[in-house]
Design a protein around this motif. Structure first.
Motif, short mmCIF file in Angstrom:
data_model
loop_
_atom_site.label_atom_id
_atom_site.label_comp_id
_atom_site.label_asym_id
_atom_site.label_seq_id
_atom_site.Cartn_x
_atom_site.Cartn_y
_atom_site.Cartn_z
N LYS A 119 58.02 -103.89 -27.34
CA LYS A 119 58.28 -104.25 -28.73
C LYS A 119 56.97 -104.63 -29.43
CE LYS A 119 62.76 -103.88 -28.22
NZ LYS A 119 63.50 -102.75 -28.83
N CYS A 120 56.90 -104.36 -30.72
CA CYS A 120 55.74 -104.76 -31.51
C CYS A 120 55.82 -106.25 -31.81
CB CYS A 120 55.67 -103.95 -32.80
SG CYS A 120 54.22 -104.34 -33.82
N LEU A 121 54.84 -107.01 -31.35
CA LEU A 121 54.81 -108.46 -31.57
C LEU A 121 54.14 -108.82 -32.89
CD1 LEU A 121 53.65 -109.64 -28.03
CD2 LEU A 121 55.99 -109.60 -28.92
N SER A 122 53.11 -108.06 -33.26
CA SER A 122 52.30 -108.40 -34.43
C SER A 122 51.81 -107.14 -35.11
CB SER A 122 51.08 -109.25 -34.03
OG SER A 122 51.44 -110.33 -33.21
N THR A 123 51.74 -107.21 -36.44
CA THR A 123 51.08 -106.17 -37.22
C THR A 123 50.06 -106.85 -38.12
OG1 THR A 123 53.06 -104.78 -37.23
CG2 THR A 123 51.37 -104.27 -38.86
N PHE A 124 48.81 -106.42 -38.03
CA PHE A 124 47.73 -107.06 -38.78
C PHE A 124 47.38 -106.18 -39.98
CE2 PHE A 124 46.76 -108.09 -34.19
CZ PHE A 124 47.40 -109.33 -34.23
N VAL A 125 47.62 -106.72 -41.16
CA VAL A 125 47.40 -105.99 -42.41
C VAL A 125 46.37 -106.74 -43.24
CG1 VAL A 125 48.48 -105.09 -44.49
CG2 VAL A 125 49.79 -105.15 -42.36
N GLY A 126 45.34 -106.04 -43.69
CA GLY A 126 44.33 -106.71 -44.51
C GLY A 126 43.05 -105.91 -44.66
#
Length: 424
Positions: A336-343
């Motif tokens: 499962k995807c735990l984190s998505t880093f957007v920036g």
């Protein structure tokens, strides 16, 4: 056998037993990859005592104290904040790759100027210029954790082995027929592996400089190469859309991991050697069983090419960096995807975990390095100052220092603001 002493290893967690046998000093490692703040240390020590003869009744209290110390370290919140420490204009021509030794006391930089340079991190001074290649020095690596040797791979189709201390060239490895783009040492530092645009990998003996094996089976460039932690296998990723596993002793291909529909950008093996991860230009990552070669899961979510992947030190999390300007962390057990880093404003070419696995650093074409918290997916810091694409970033073993390399021909050193070594 006589026990000499115990040593703690924080990342990945474990203890090292130094013991004497037949008048020779030997070591044995006990991995504790599942140690957490919830682990009952005393029950764990009782289990270790049952399985390890060197942990006698008289040593139980000592081992218990060591594991409590290790548990406390791993449970401590990660509160590093980084400040710019030094900017080094390392080469006149563009830098290709950078790498720390284990402690971060030294780093190396490869360049289009055909050299690799060895640097004293704390003094920010040049120690050696490793000169001898006749074309771009593209790949560089220390033999960590030892750090006393360096291997360089060049577009001149050769690799060279060097002394970190003196800068002396021990061997020139000749045999490839095209550019060498990836190099690595085995864990015991007795072998070097090289990957080339000629579709082949080669294995070389560190002591003699002799070619030990040729890894022949890919149909396009090899762009990543890594030994297993046991040192008995090599994993290669190629532009032919495949990942191959090789037997080190024979040089024979054990199995091909097939399923990607685009070129491989990177292939890595987990610390316990049980899993292989691959990232691809087809916008996906895959997790593979390293023994059977079966695909465990395809990890989707990115909307553009996956440019880099990496495991954390325990092999429990997988980081992916993409041309879609985002990075993601996946739980390896659940996929499962735990984190998505957007920036980031442009593609992310490199991503790496800090030693504890609680933070991630990403390097981007937007000229910044960003530090992210894995648990909350939040941005902790944006490290600014480069004037062109940042292609690499790496933490030292303690996690209190970070190095970044950029197409602006500089390397920037960042240190924890609480470090006494910070210079105003």
């Amino acid at each position: 056998m006589r026990l000499v002493r115990f040593l703690l290893r924080y990342y990945p967690p474990g203890i090292i037993l130094e013991y004497e046998q037949a008048s020779q000093l030997r070591t044995k490692t006990i991995d504790l990859l599942d140690l957490t703040e919830r682990t009952n240390v005393y029950e764990l020590v009782a289990e270790l005592q049952q399985s390890e003869p060197l942990i006698t009744v008289s040593k139980v209290d000592q081992v218990s104290k060591l594991l409590l110390k290790l548990q406390s370290k791993l449970s401590s919140p990660d509160q590093h904040k980084y400040a710019h420490y030094k900017t080094l204009r390392t080469h006149v021509l563009p830098v290709t790759n950078i790498s720390f030794n284990k402690s971060g006391s030294k780093f190396i930089s490869g360049s289009y100027d055909r050299t690799c340079k060895v640097w004293d991190t704390h003094k920010s001074t040049e120690l050696h210029v490793l000169d001898g290649h006749k074309n771009v020095v593209y790949a560089v690596a220390f033999n960590n954790p030892f750090g006393d040797k360096i291997v360089t791979g060049s577009f001149d189709r050769t690799a060279k082995l060097w002394s970190t201390e003196s800068g002396k060239c021990y061997h020139t490895f000749k045999g490839h027929t095209a550019e060498i783009v990836c190099v690595t040492f085995n864990p015991s530092s007795t072998l070097v592996a090289t990957g080339s645009m000629d579709t082949m990998g080669k294995v070389w003996d560190v002591e003699s400089g002799a070619e030990m094996a040729t890894l022949q089976g890919h149909t396009s460039e090899i762009i990543s190469i890594q030994f297993s932690n046991l040192g008995d296998k090599i994993v290669t990723g190629s532009f032919d859309n495949s990942v191959n596993i090789w037997d080190v002793e024979t040089g024979h291909k054990v199995i091909s991991l097939l399923g990607h529909r685009g070129e491989i950008s990177n292939a890595v093996i987990s610390y316990d050697d049980s899993l292989i991860a691959s990232g691809s230009m087809d916008k996906s990552c895959k997790l593979w069983d390293s023994r059977s070669g079966g695909c465990i899961e395809t990890l989707y979510g990115h909307t553009d090419e996956v440019l880099d992947i990496s495991f954390d030190h325990r092999g429990r999390q997988l980081l992916s960096a993409s041309a879609d300007t985002t990075a993601r962390v996946f739980d390896v057990a659940t996929c499962k995807c735990l984190s998505t880093f957007v920036g980031h404003e442009r593609e992310i070419s490199k991503g790496t975990f800090n030693p504890s696995g609680a933070r991630v650093a990403t390097a981007s074409s937007d000229s910044t390095v960003r530090i992210w918290d894995v648990a909350s997916s939040t941005l902790i810091q944006a490290l600014e100052g480069h004037s062109d694409e940042v292609f690499s970033c790496q933490f030292n073993y303690a996690g209190d220092m970070l190095i970044s390399g950029s197409k602006d021909n500089t390397c920037r050193l960042w240190r924890d603001v609480n470090s006494e070594r910070i210079i105003p």
